[in-house]
Design a protein around this motif. Structure first.
Motif, PDB file in Angstrom:
ATOM      1  N   GLU A  88       0.826  -1.204   0.000  1.00 35.67           N
ATOM      2  CA  GLU A  88       0.000   0.000   0.000  1.00 35.67           C
ATOM      3  C   GLU A  88       0.864   1.259   0.000  1.00 35.67           C
ATOM      4  O   GLU A  88       0.561   2.236  -0.689  1.00 35.67           O
ATOM      5  N   ILE A  89       1.945   1.241   0.750  1.00 38.16           N
ATOM      6  CA  ILE A  89       2.860   2.388   0.785  1.00 38.16           C
ATOM      7  C   ILE A  89       3.496   2.591  -0.590  1.00 38.16           C
ATOM      8  O   ILE A  89       3.588   3.721  -1.089  1.00 38.16           O
ATOM      9  N   LEU A  90       3.919   1.509  -1.220  1.00 37.00           N
ATOM     10  CA  LEU A  90       4.518   1.618  -2.554  1.00 37.00           C
ATOM     11  C   LEU A  90       3.517   2.125  -3.584  1.00 37.00           C
ATOM     12  O   LEU A  90       3.863   2.950  -4.451  1.00 37.00           O
ATOM     13  N   LYS A  91       2.271   1.680  -3.491  1.00 32.73           N
ATOM     14  CA  LYS A  91       1.237   2.169  -4.411  1.00 32.73           C
ATOM     15  C   LYS A  91       1.007   3.662  -4.227  1.00 32.73           C
ATOM     16  O   LYS A  91       0.874   4.408  -5.202  1.00 32.73           O
ATOM     17  N   ALA A  92       0.956   4.114  -2.983  1.00 36.03           N
ATOM     18  CA  ALA A  92       0.752   5.533  -2.701  1.00 36.03           C
ATOM     19  C   ALA A  92       1.928   6.354  -3.229  1.00 36.03           C
ATOM     20  O   ALA A  92       1.728   7.427  -3.821  1.00 36.03           O
ATOM     21  N   ALA A  93       3.135   5.848  -3.050  1.00 37.04           N
ATOM     22  CA  ALA A  93       4.320   6.561  -3.544  1.00 37.04           C
ATOM     23  C   ALA A  93       4.306   6.621  -5.070  1.00 37.04           C
ATOM     24  O   ALA A  93       4.603   7.665  -5.667  1.00 37.04           O
ATOM     25  N   ALA A  94       3.958   5.519  -5.712  1.00 35.42           N
ATOM     26  CA  ALA A  94       3.902   5.490  -7.174  1.00 35.42           C
ATOM     27  C   ALA A  94       2.856   6.464  -7.694  1.00 35.42           C
ATOM     28  O   ALA A  94       3.091   7.191  -8.678  1.00 35.42           O
ATOM     29  N   SER A  95       1.718   6.521  -7.029  1.00 37.60           N
ATOM     30  CA  SER A  95       0.658   7.443  -7.420  1.00 37.60           C
ATOM     31  C   SER A  95       1.127   8.887  -7.269  1.00 37.60           C
ATOM     32  O   SER A  95       0.888   9.738  -8.132  1.00 37.60           O
ATOM     33  N   PHE A  96       1.804   9.188  -6.171  1.00 40.99           N
ATOM     34  CA  PHE A  96       2.313  10.542  -5.934  1.00 40.99           C
ATOM     35  C   PHE A  96       3.314  10.943  -7.018  1.00 40.99           C
ATOM     36  O   PHE A  96       3.220  12.028  -7.595  1.00 40.99           O
ATOM     37  N   PHE A  97       4.269  10.072  -7.305  1.00 38.04           N
ATOM     38  CA  PHE A  97       5.282  10.402  -8.306  1.00 38.04           C
ATOM     39  C   PHE A  97       4.684  10.509  -9.709  1.00 38.04           C
ATOM     40  O   PHE A  97       5.095  11.349 -10.505  1.00 38.04           O
ATOM     41  N   GLU A 100       3.148  13.863  -9.881  1.00 37.13           N
ATOM     42  CA  GLU A 100       4.194  14.901  -9.985  1.00 37.13           C
ATOM     43  C   GLU A 100       4.736  14.983 -11.409  1.00 37.13           C
ATOM     44  O   GLU A 100       5.027  16.068 -11.908  1.00 37.13           O
TER      45      GLU A 100
END
Length: 108
Positions: A88-97, A100
């Motif tokens: 879930e953390i990796l998905k959130a980071a991927a979505s954020f990047f 951006e």
């Protein structure tokens, strides 16, 4: 792993032995469990019934999951929960990047 018992292991073993010894002295298993529960000061008859059941499973006289297998299953459940959280953390980071990268950037 199952929640650790607040009762010492030796008390649990002794209680199971006592139940086996007095089972024939009582009209039914429930009466035997109640007598041992009162004698040893164990919280409830159901607690003692669970100890007897787990002893029979571990001894191979009753089908079910042994204590060792239960511990392994609990470790796998914990590991699975940790991996899901990391995913879930990796998905959130991927979505954020990704957001951006799609955002127009201007220089000041």
């Amino acid at each position: 792993m199952a929640r650790p018992s607040r009762y010492p292991l030796e008390l649990r073993r002794r209680a199971v032995r006592v139940v086996a010894e007095v089972r024939d002295d009582h009209a039914n298993e429930t009466a035997a469990l109640q007598a041992v529960t009162e004698k040893l000061g164990i919280g409830s008859r159901e607690t003692l019934r669970n100890w007897v059941k787990q002893h029979e499973i571990d001894a191979g006289t009753r089908p079910g999951t042994t204590t060792e297998e239960s511990a392994q299953l609990e470790a796998l459940r914990t590991e699975n929960a940790e991996l899901k959280r990391a995913n879930e953390i990796l998905k959130a980071a991927a979505s954020f990047f990704a957001a951006e990268l799609d955002r127009p950037h201007t220089r000041s």
